[in-house]
Design a protein around this motif. Structure first.
Motif, PDB file in Angstrom:
ATOM      1  N   ALA A 198      72.332  27.501  79.331  1.00 51.45           N
ATOM      2  CA  ALA A 198      71.509  27.002  80.288  1.00 51.45           C
ATOM      3  C   ALA A 198      71.620  28.133  81.461  1.00 51.45           C
ATOM      4  CB  ALA A 198      71.772  25.666  80.782  1.00 51.45           C
ATOM      5  N   ASP A 199      70.846  29.074  81.614  1.00 53.61           N
ATOM      6  CA  ASP A 199      70.927  30.136  82.583  1.00 53.61           C
ATOM      7  C   ASP A 199      70.514  29.811  83.888  1.00 53.61           C
ATOM      8  OD1 ASP A 199      71.583  32.743  82.900  1.00 53.61           O
ATOM      9  OD2 ASP A 199      69.889  33.665  82.222  1.00 53.61           O
ATOM     10  N   HIS A 200      71.228  30.523  84.821  1.00 50.27           N
ATOM     11  CA  HIS A 200      70.860  30.239  86.336  1.00 50.27           C
ATOM     12  C   HIS A 200      70.398  28.836  86.770  1.00 50.27           C
ATOM     13  CE1 HIS A 200      71.844  34.445  87.111  1.00 50.27           C
ATOM     14  NE2 HIS A 200      71.058  34.652  86.162  1.00 50.27           N
ATOM     15  N   THR A 201      71.355  27.992  86.719  1.00 54.11           N
ATOM     16  CA  THR A 201      71.012  26.669  87.060  1.00 54.11           C
ATOM     17  C   THR A 201      71.557  26.323  88.531  1.00 54.11           C
ATOM     18  OG1 THR A 201      71.237  26.087  84.867  1.00 54.11           O
ATOM     19  CG2 THR A 201      71.481  24.307  86.372  1.00 54.11           C
ATOM     20  N   MET A 236      72.009  44.415  88.504  1.00 53.30           N
ATOM     21  CA  MET A 236      70.796  43.936  89.190  1.00 53.30           C
ATOM     22  C   MET A 236      70.073  43.053  88.187  1.00 53.30           C
ATOM     23  SD  MET A 236      68.238  46.253  91.016  1.00 53.30           S
ATOM     24  CE  MET A 236      66.971  46.457  89.750  1.00 53.30           C
ATOM     25  N   HIS A 237      69.516  41.983  88.634  1.00 52.17           N
ATOM     26  CA  HIS A 237      68.599  41.455  87.759  1.00 52.17           C
ATOM     27  C   HIS A 237      67.118  42.294  87.876  1.00 52.17           C
ATOM     28  CE1 HIS A 237      70.591  37.370  88.151  1.00 52.17           C
ATOM     29  NE2 HIS A 237      70.406  37.559  87.003  1.00 52.17           N
ATOM     30  N   GLY A 238      66.280  42.239  86.911  1.00 44.95           N
ATOM     31  CA  GLY A 238      65.023  42.891  87.038  1.00 44.95           C
ATOM     32  C   GLY A 238      64.884  44.393  86.597  1.00 44.95           C
ATOM     33  N   LEU A 254      77.886  40.143  82.095  1.00 43.90           N
ATOM     34  CA  LEU A 254      77.192  40.974  82.895  1.00 43.90           C
ATOM     35  C   LEU A 254      75.521  40.549  82.775  1.00 43.90           C
ATOM     36  CD1 LEU A 254      77.290  43.933  84.228  1.00 43.90           C
ATOM     37  CD2 LEU A 254      76.357  44.597  82.211  1.00 43.90           C
ATOM     38  N   HIS A 255      75.080  40.101  84.012  1.00 52.22           N
ATOM     39  CA  HIS A 255      73.913  39.849  84.255  1.00 52.22           C
ATOM     40  C   HIS A 255      72.790  40.889  84.517  1.00 52.22           C
ATOM     41  CE1 HIS A 255      73.799  35.499  84.494  1.00 52.22           C
ATOM     42  NE2 HIS A 255      75.097  35.548  84.545  1.00 52.22           N
ATOM     43  N   GLY A 256      71.570  40.585  84.325  1.00 48.78           N
ATOM     44  CA  GLY A 256      70.787  41.962  84.493  1.00 48.78           C
ATOM     45  C   GLY A 256      71.231  43.119  83.824  1.00 48.78           C
ATOM     46  N   VAL A 304      76.604  40.007  77.706  1.00 47.79           N
ATOM     47  CA  VAL A 304      75.670  40.665  78.429  1.00 47.79           C
ATOM     48  C   VAL A 304      74.332  40.280  78.084  1.00 47.79           C
ATOM     49  CG1 VAL A 304      74.510  43.133  78.587  1.00 47.79           C
ATOM     50  CG2 VAL A 304      77.063  43.022  77.831  1.00 47.79           C
ATOM     51  N   HIS A 305      73.680  40.070  79.409  1.00 50.51           N
ATOM     52  CA  HIS A 305      72.333  39.260  79.634  1.00 50.51           C
ATOM     53  C   HIS A 305      71.155  40.431  79.629  1.00 50.51           C
ATOM     54  CE1 HIS A 305      72.908  35.115  81.146  1.00 50.51           C
ATOM     55  NE2 HIS A 305      74.260  35.473  80.597  1.00 50.51           N
ATOM     56  N   ILE A 306      70.157  40.230  78.688  1.00 49.78           N
ATOM     57  CA  ILE A 306      69.003  41.136  78.788  1.00 49.78           C
ATOM     58  C   ILE A 306      67.839  40.153  78.732  1.00 49.78           C
ATOM     59  CG2 ILE A 306      67.612  42.701  77.181  1.00 49.78           C
ATOM     60  CD1 ILE A 306      70.177  44.014  78.071  1.00 49.78           C
TER      61      ILE A 306
HETATM   62 ZN   LIG Z   1      71.156  36.370  85.462  1.00 51.45          ZN
END
Ligand SMILES: [Zn+2]
Length: 295
Positions: free
Chosen positions: A79-82, A180-182, A214-216, A236-238
């Motif tokens: 559950a990402d970014h809650t 960084m996100h995005g 690692l987000h973003g 690692v989030h993609i």
């Molecule tokens: Zn994120």
């Protein structure tokens, strides 16, 4: 079946990281799952609050659990970014394997206080669930941005990371280390890459000893990703790279079949486009040793 904790530990021991890919429908899930099966490494699929709203928290959890049971393949659900305890509890009750409880926008002390409460409440419902907390500032959504935000003031320090992990009891820490996100438009065109603060990652790892995410990760320099994993990143989030590939694949599918109306004949082009991105990222995160050891 191994737990997510076992899988993270095993990956860490072989110098690999687990890929986390955001999904909001079955096209993306099919692409991520297919790629992980091809590369033969465990995988995490994640849904943010907005993505869960679209897919349905309970139904998507049931779908992924069924997929895991039938295939006996280690696919896990995050559950990402809650941003609220209510939404976090909903995901825990649905059987998610992990949760990103993200109050990084709040002042540090308030983030610590509320994250600690969330860890206790979530573990009471689902003791094996892994809880991730966030500190620092890594910008907003997984979208295409026109300009780069100033991330320098929101970077995490080893001291605050240690204090955060010890005070809250989180299993996983998401620090701000140049990520960084995005993506910027120039990153989508492949002209520029995100760079990471490798030394900061290593110092935070040695101060906390916690699993680290690692987000973003979209649009990050490949060599920096390898070095970040060697320095202590475990997940690692993609997301944005998948969204770009999804859109391009969908447009190609529609262009190739101008008179077609059957979704299952048009959508495979989107599945293929996303799958290629996921496969190449999984190979990079796993390294040769990780891929060789597989699942
Ligand atoms: Zn994120």
């Amino acid at each position: 079946m191994q737990s997510l904790r076992d899988v993270l530990k095993k990956a860490q021991d072989s110098g690999a990281a687990i890929g986390h890919f955001n999904i909001s429908d079955l096209v993306l899930l099919k692409a991520v799952f297919g790629a992980a099966q091809e590369v033969k490494v465990p995988v995490l699929v994640g849904l943010s609050e907005g993505e869960r709203e679209f897919a349905g928290t309970g139904p998507i959890a049931a779908y992924v659990q069924k997929l895991r049971e039938e295939s006996e393949f280690p696919i896990f659900l995050n559950a990402d970014h809650t941003h609220s305890l209510g939404k976090a509890l909903e995901a825990a009750k649905a059987g998610f394997d992990s949760i990103v409880f993200d109050l990084s926008a709040l002042p540090f002390d308030e983030n610590v206080r509320q994250t600690k409460q969330a860890v206790e409440a979530l573990k009471a419902i689902h003791p094996a669930m892994l809880v991730e907390g966030e500190i620092g500032d890594i910008g907003s959504g997984s979208e295409i941005h026109e300009t780069s935000p100033d991330l320098s003031r929101g970077l995490s320090t080893p001291e605050e990371a240690k204090q955060f992990v010890e005070s809250t009891g989180v299993d996983i820490l998401a620090p701000a280390v140049g990520n960084m996100h995005g993506m910027l438009r120039s990153m989508v065109r492949g002209e520029t890459k995100k760079r990471l603060e490798i030394e900061r990652i290593a110092r935070i790892k040695s101060a906390t000893g916690a699993f680290m995410t690692l987000h973003g990760g979209s649009g990050t320099d490949d060599e920096d990703l390898r070095r970040a994993i060697a320095a202590g990143i475990n997940i690692v989030h993609i997301n944005t790279e998948l969204r770009v590939a999804w859109r391009q694949g969908l447009e190609q599918g529609l262009a190739k079949h101008p008179d077609e109306v059957a979704p299952y004949k048009i959508l495979p082009a989107a599945v293929d486009g996303v799958k290629q991105v996921v496969s190449s990222r999984l190979r990079l995160f796993s390294g040769e040793r990780g891929v060789a050891r597989g699942i």
